[in-house]
Design a protein around this motif. Structure first.
Motif, PDB file in Angstrom:
ATOM      1  N   ALA A   5       0.834  -1.196   0.000  1.00 31.16           N
ATOM      2  CA  ALA A   5       0.000   0.000   0.000  1.00 31.16           C
ATOM      3  C   ALA A   5       0.875   1.255   0.000  1.00 31.16           C
ATOM      4  CB  ALA A   5      -0.905  -0.007   1.217  1.00 31.16           C
ATOM      5  N   VAL A   6       0.467   2.219  -0.782  1.00 26.48           N
ATOM      6  CA  VAL A   6       1.178   3.491  -0.847  1.00 26.48           C
ATOM      7  C   VAL A   6       0.414   4.484   0.024  1.00 26.48           C
ATOM      8  CG1 VAL A   6       1.834   5.400  -2.363  1.00 26.48           C
ATOM      9  CG2 VAL A   6       2.100   3.049  -3.138  1.00 26.48           C
ATOM     10  N   ARG A   7       1.160   5.182   0.866  1.00 26.09           N
ATOM     11  CA  ARG A   7       0.564   6.169   1.755  1.00 26.09           C
ATOM     12  C   ARG A   7       1.257   7.507   1.543  1.00 26.09           C
ATOM     13  NH1 ARG A   7       0.141   3.255   7.620  1.00 26.09           N
ATOM     14  NH2 ARG A   7      -1.981   2.546   7.288  1.00 26.09           N
ATOM     15  N   ILE A   8       0.623   8.543   2.060  1.00 31.37           N
ATOM     16  CA  ILE A   8       1.240   9.860   2.058  1.00 31.37           C
ATOM     17  C   ILE A   8       1.902  10.061   3.414  1.00 31.37           C
ATOM     18  CG2 ILE A   8       0.818  12.340   1.956  1.00 31.37           C
ATOM     19  CD1 ILE A   8      -1.390  11.764  -0.055  1.00 31.37           C
ATOM     20  N   TYR A   9       3.163  10.495   3.381  1.00 28.64           N
ATOM     21  CA  TYR A   9       3.938  10.709   4.601  1.00 28.64           C
ATOM     22  C   TYR A   9       4.403  12.154   4.698  1.00 28.64           C
ATOM     23  CZ  TYR A   9       4.101   5.673   5.049  1.00 28.64           C
ATOM     24  OH  TYR A   9       3.749   4.358   5.179  1.00 28.64           O
ATOM     25  N   ILE A  10       4.465  12.628   5.924  1.00 34.46           N
ATOM     26  CA  ILE A  10       5.038  13.938   6.223  1.00 34.46           C
ATOM     27  C   ILE A  10       6.359  13.663   6.919  1.00 34.46           C
ATOM     28  CG2 ILE A  10       4.738  16.112   7.459  1.00 34.46           C
ATOM     29  CD1 ILE A  10       1.634  15.338   7.314  1.00 34.46           C
ATOM     30  N   VAL A  11       7.437  14.048   6.269  1.00 31.32           N
ATOM     31  CA  VAL A  11       8.786  13.801   6.772  1.00 31.32           C
ATOM     32  C   VAL A  11       9.336  15.102   7.330  1.00 31.32           C
ATOM     33  CG1 VAL A  11      11.100  12.969   6.184  1.00 31.32           C
ATOM     34  CG2 VAL A  11       9.092  12.021   5.003  1.00 31.32           C
ATOM     35  N   THR A  12       9.705  15.092   8.601  1.00 37.55           N
ATOM     36  CA  THR A  12      10.286  16.276   9.227  1.00 37.55           C
ATOM     37  C   THR A  12      11.793  16.108   9.270  1.00 37.55           C
ATOM     38  OG1 THR A  12       8.306  16.585  10.555  1.00 37.55           O
ATOM     39  CG2 THR A  12      10.295  17.728  11.301  1.00 37.55           C
ATOM     40  N   ILE A  13      12.494  17.104   8.748  1.00 37.91           N
ATOM     41  CA  ILE A  13      13.948  17.084   8.665  1.00 37.91           C
ATOM     42  C   ILE A  13      14.527  17.791   9.885  1.00 37.91           C
ATOM     43  CG2 ILE A  13      15.944  17.748   7.254  1.00 37.91           C
ATOM     44  CD1 ILE A  13      13.984  15.690   5.947  1.00 37.91           C
ATOM     45  N   SER A  14      15.582  17.226  10.442  1.00 37.57           N
ATOM     46  CA  SER A  14      16.266  17.818  11.596  1.00 37.57           C
ATOM     47  C   SER A  14      16.734  19.229  11.257  1.00 37.57           C
ATOM     48  CB  SER A  14      17.463  16.947  11.978  1.00 37.57           C
ATOM     49  OG  SER A  14      18.215  17.566  12.986  1.00 37.57           O
ATOM     50  N   ALA A  15      16.650  20.127  12.239  1.00 40.34           N
ATOM     51  CA  ALA A  15      17.016  21.534  12.024  1.00 40.34           C
ATOM     52  C   ALA A  15      18.477  21.710  11.636  1.00 40.34           C
ATOM     53  CB  ALA A  15      16.710  22.339  13.284  1.00 40.34           C
ATOM     54  N   SER A  16      19.321  20.727  11.905  1.00 48.70           N
ATOM     55  CA  SER A  16      20.737  20.852  11.566  1.00 48.70           C
ATOM     56  C   SER A  16      21.030  20.506  10.095  1.00 48.70           C
ATOM     57  CB  SER A  16      21.584  19.992  12.498  1.00 48.70           C
ATOM     58  OG  SER A  16      21.175  18.645  12.448  1.00 48.70           O
ATOM     59  N   TYR A  17      19.992  20.198   9.321  1.00 56.01           N
ATOM     60  CA  TYR A  17      20.144  19.860   7.901  1.00 56.01           C
ATOM     61  C   TYR A  17      19.319  20.815   7.045  1.00 56.01           C
ATOM     62  CZ  TYR A  17      22.280  15.445   9.232  1.00 56.01           C
ATOM     63  OH  TYR A  17      23.110  14.493   9.748  1.00 56.01           O
ATOM     64  N   GLN A  18      19.790  21.060   5.826  1.00 56.91           N
ATOM     65  CA  GLN A  18      19.034  21.816   4.834  1.00 56.91           C
ATOM     66  C   GLN A  18      18.089  20.841   4.130  1.00 56.91           C
ATOM     67  OE1 GLN A  18      19.054  25.061   4.025  1.00 56.91           O
ATOM     68  NE2 GLN A  18      20.558  25.557   5.614  1.00 56.91           N
ATOM     69  N   VAL A  19      16.831  21.199   4.033  1.00 60.00           N
ATOM     70  CA  VAL A  19      15.846  20.322   3.404  1.00 60.00           C
ATOM     71  C   VAL A  19      16.254  19.978   1.977  1.00 60.00           C
ATOM     72  CG1 VAL A  19      13.445  20.123   2.632  1.00 60.00           C
ATOM     73  CG2 VAL A  19      13.955  21.104   4.874  1.00 60.00           C
ATOM     74  N   ASP A  20      16.633  20.983   1.200  1.00 60.56           N
ATOM     75  CA  ASP A  20      17.003  20.741  -0.200  1.00 60.56           C
ATOM     76  C   ASP A  20      18.197  19.800  -0.327  1.00 60.56           C
ATOM     77  OD1 ASP A  20      14.948  22.378  -1.020  1.00 60.56           O
ATOM     78  OD2 ASP A  20      16.218  24.148  -1.256  1.00 60.56           O
ATOM     79  N   GLY A  21      19.038  19.753   0.691  1.00 61.03           N
ATOM     80  CA  GLY A  21      20.223  18.907   0.650  1.00 61.03           C
ATOM     81  C   GLY A  21      19.962  17.433   0.883  1.00 61.03           C
ATOM     82  N   ALA A  60      19.308  12.513   8.988  1.00 54.87           N
ATOM     83  CA  ALA A  60      18.713  13.834   8.772  1.00 54.87           C
ATOM     84  C   ALA A  60      17.219  13.882   9.104  1.00 54.87           C
ATOM     85  CB  ALA A  60      18.926  14.267   7.328  1.00 54.87           C
ATOM     86  N   VAL A  61      16.583  12.723   9.237  1.00 50.99           N
ATOM     87  CA  VAL A  61      15.135  12.670   9.440  1.00 50.99           C
ATOM     88  C   VAL A  61      14.804  12.642  10.927  1.00 50.99           C
ATOM     89  CG1 VAL A  61      13.062  11.262   9.083  1.00 50.99           C
ATOM     90  CG2 VAL A  61      14.704  11.587   7.225  1.00 50.99           C
ATOM     91  N   GLU A  62      13.977  13.604  11.323  1.00 46.77           N
ATOM     92  CA  GLU A  62      13.540  13.687  12.715  1.00 46.77           C
ATOM     93  C   GLU A  62      12.309  12.814  12.959  1.00 46.77           C
ATOM     94  OE1 GLU A  62      11.865  17.362  15.139  1.00 46.77           O
ATOM     95  OE2 GLU A  62      13.974  17.606  14.554  1.00 46.77           O
ATOM     96  N   SER A  63      11.366  12.824  12.008  1.00 49.26           N
ATOM     97  CA  SER A  63      10.174  11.990  12.149  1.00 49.26           C
ATOM     98  C   SER A  63       9.546  11.731  10.789  1.00 49.26           C
ATOM     99  CB  SER A  63       9.149  12.652  13.077  1.00 49.26           C
ATOM    100  OG  SER A  63       8.638  13.829  12.496  1.00 49.26           O
ATOM    101  N   VAL A  64       8.782  10.630  10.733  1.00 48.53           N
ATOM    102  CA  VAL A  64       8.030  10.258   9.546  1.00 48.53           C
ATOM    103  C   VAL A  64       6.623   9.913  10.022  1.00 48.53           C
ATOM    104  CG1 VAL A  64       7.821   8.647   7.602  1.00 48.53           C
ATOM    105  CG2 VAL A  64      10.091   9.310   8.435  1.00 48.53           C
ATOM    106  N   ASP A  65       5.655  10.699   9.590  1.00 49.85           N
ATOM    107  CA  ASP A  65       4.280  10.497  10.039  1.00 49.85           C
ATOM    108  C   ASP A  65       3.366  10.255   8.854  1.00 49.85           C
ATOM    109  OD1 ASP A  65       4.662  11.176  12.933  1.00 49.85           O
ATOM    110  OD2 ASP A  65       5.317  13.066  12.034  1.00 49.85           O
ATOM    111  N   SER A  66       2.503   9.256   8.984  1.00 48.37           N
ATOM    112  CA  SER A  66       1.514   8.979   7.959  1.00 48.37           C
ATOM    113  C   SER A  66       0.430  10.044   8.024  1.00 48.37           C
ATOM    114  CB  SER A  66       0.915   7.590   8.196  1.00 48.37           C
ATOM    115  OG  SER A  66      -0.026   7.291   7.200  1.00 48.37           O
ATOM    116  N   GLN A  67       0.021  10.538   6.874  1.00 49.78           N
ATOM    117  CA  GLN A  67      -1.028  11.553   6.835  1.00 49.78           C
ATOM    118  C   GLN A  67      -2.316  10.955   7.376  1.00 49.78           C
ATOM    119  OE1 GLN A  67      -2.548  12.677   2.968  1.00 49.78           O
ATOM    120  NE2 GLN A  67      -2.796  14.773   3.634  1.00 49.78           N
ATOM    121  N   GLN A  68      -2.986  11.702   8.215  1.00 53.12           N
ATOM    122  CA  GLN A  68      -4.256  11.269   8.786  1.00 53.12           C
ATOM    123  C   GLN A  68      -5.396  11.983   8.079  1.00 53.12           C
ATOM    124  OE1 GLN A  68      -4.278   8.848  11.234  1.00 53.12           O
ATOM    125  NE2 GLN A  68      -2.086   8.830  10.816  1.00 53.12           N
TER     126      GLN A  68
END
Length: 77
Positions: A5-21, A60-68
């Motif tokens: 199953a494919v889900r939508i995830y919200i990935v939060t990047i640690s503040a010490s990393y650039q998202v684009d990187g 670099a990933v702080e959290s991965v949450d499934s969209q509710q």
């Protein structure tokens, strides 16, 4: 057996990393990026639970949450 199953995830990047990187690293784990919210340090994308587990293992990933999804209870009126 069918595809995972494919889900939508919200990935939060640690503040010490650039998202684009880290976008390439997220994609290499199987995340199909739909939206980048650089100011919030978040990336929204689609992927399997296996991809989400790989994402959770990245430094670099702080959290991965499934969209509710929320909806109102149907009324009989």
């Amino acid at each position: 057996m069918g595809e995972p199953a494919v889900r939508i995830y919200i990935v939060t990047i640690s503040a010490s990393y650039q998202v684009d990187g880290v976008l390439g690293e997220l994609e290499s784990c199987g995340l199909h990026i739909k939206q980048v919210l650089a100011a919030l340090g978040q990336v929204i994308g689609e992927g399997s639970e296996q991809a989400a587990e790989q994402l959770r293992g990245l430094e670099a990933v702080e959290s991965v949450d499934s969209q509710q999804r929320y909806r109102a209870i149907d009324s009989d009126s």
